[in-house]
Scaffold this active site. Structure first.
Site, PDB file in Angstrom:
ATOM      1  N   CYS A 199       0.470   1.831  -5.470  1.00  0.00           N
ATOM      2  CA  CYS A 199      -0.545   2.635  -6.162  1.00  0.00           C
ATOM      3  C   CYS A 199      -0.082   4.070  -6.395  1.00  0.00           C
ATOM      4  O   CYS A 199       0.762   4.598  -5.676  1.00  0.00           O
ATOM      5  CB  CYS A 199      -1.839   2.655  -5.353  1.00  0.00           C
TER       6      CYS A 199
ATOM      7  N   ARG B  33      -0.098   2.663 -11.315  1.00  0.00           N
ATOM      8  CA  ARG B  33       0.850   1.953 -10.463  1.00  0.00           C
ATOM      9  C   ARG B  33       2.237   2.546 -10.655  1.00  0.00           C
ATOM     10  O   ARG B  33       2.587   2.990 -11.750  1.00  0.00           O
ATOM     11  CB  ARG B  33       0.901   0.451 -10.819  1.00  0.00           C
TER      12      ARG B  33
ATOM     13  N   HIS C 201       0.834  -1.201   0.000  1.00  0.00           N
ATOM     14  CA  HIS C 201       0.000   0.000   0.000  1.00  0.00           C
ATOM     15  C   HIS C 201       0.867   1.248   0.000  1.00  0.00           C
ATOM     16  O   HIS C 201       1.885   1.313   0.688  1.00  0.00           O
ATOM     17  CB  HIS C 201      -0.897   0.030   1.237  1.00  0.00           C
TER      18      HIS C 201
END
Length: 229
Positions: free
Chosen positions: A197, A206, A128
């Protein structure tokens, strides 16, 4: 009219309160839970490694010989720890098998089907950018030449970044191929791909970095030089 104004005002206050609570949840509570989950995974790995992972292999009629056999990666289970000095001297995260939402709440996730750590092929890992501990919050700071160090409890693996951060779309799955597309690598090797991300609070794109395996070192020999600087 007063009733209507009062009702609308109360609805606005309620909606505003819910938005504030949601932001607090994203910024604070998911981080608290993720930090606790990652600490649990790290403790689990250290306990496992302190107990040893060698197994006896015995052929019929032969004496017992102790050998080390790599265990298969199990979905949702930790198997390594990653260190990235560029992201801070205290930065280290557990690496688990799988990239589903539940797994990524506990640490970084290894793309199932990509190479094992240190082996021929592409060892690909996701994390993340924001929420759930923000493990890759500073991902854009990574530069070619930076070290990415991992250990599985027996060996240190030092990778060196060659390219990135490279921006692409989520459907561009070629970035985690055995010879990753757009990486510039001309032939098979021992590669590492990191993904997260972009933008920081979105997921429309990405960010990717690629690295090659630069060196290995037995854990008994001490930390690699990249972690001692």
């Amino acid at each position: 009219m007063r009733v209507i104004v009062r009702t609308v005002s109360e609805l606005c206050i309620t909606v505003g309160t819910l938005i504030v609570l949601f932001v607090v949840y994203l910024l604070f509570w998911t981080g608290v839970r993720a930090d606790s989950a990652m600490s649990d995974q790290l403790d689990r790995l250290h306990r496992q490694w302190s107990q040893g992972n060698a197994r006896p292999a015995v052929a019929p009629g032969e004496r017992t010989v102790t050998v080390t056999r790599p265990s298969p990666y199990r979905h949702g289970e930790p198997f390594a720890i990653m260190y990235i000095p560029r992201l801070g001297p205290a930065w280290h995260k557990p690496v688990l098998e799988g990239t589903d939402a539940g797994t990524l709440k506990k640490g970084l996730g290894h793309y199932a089907g990509t190479a094992r750590l240190g082996r021929q092929g592409n060892f690909a890992v996701a994390g993340h950018r924001r929420t759930y501990g923000d493990p890759f919050e500073d991902f854009p700071r990574l530069r070619p030449g930076d070290a990415v160090v991992l250990t599985d409890g027996t060996t240190w693996f030092t990778y060196r970044i060659d390219k990135g951060p490279y921006k692409t779309v989520p459907t561009d799955i070629g970035v985690i191929d055995a010879v990753p597309r757009k990486s510039g690598y001309p032939r098979p090797g021992r590669y590492l791909t990191l993904t997260t991300c972009d933008p920081e609070w979105g997921h429309s794109h990405r960010l990717i970095v690629w690295a090659h395996l630069d060196s290995t070192r037995p854990v008994e020999a001490g930390e690699p030089g990249a972690l001692r600087r």
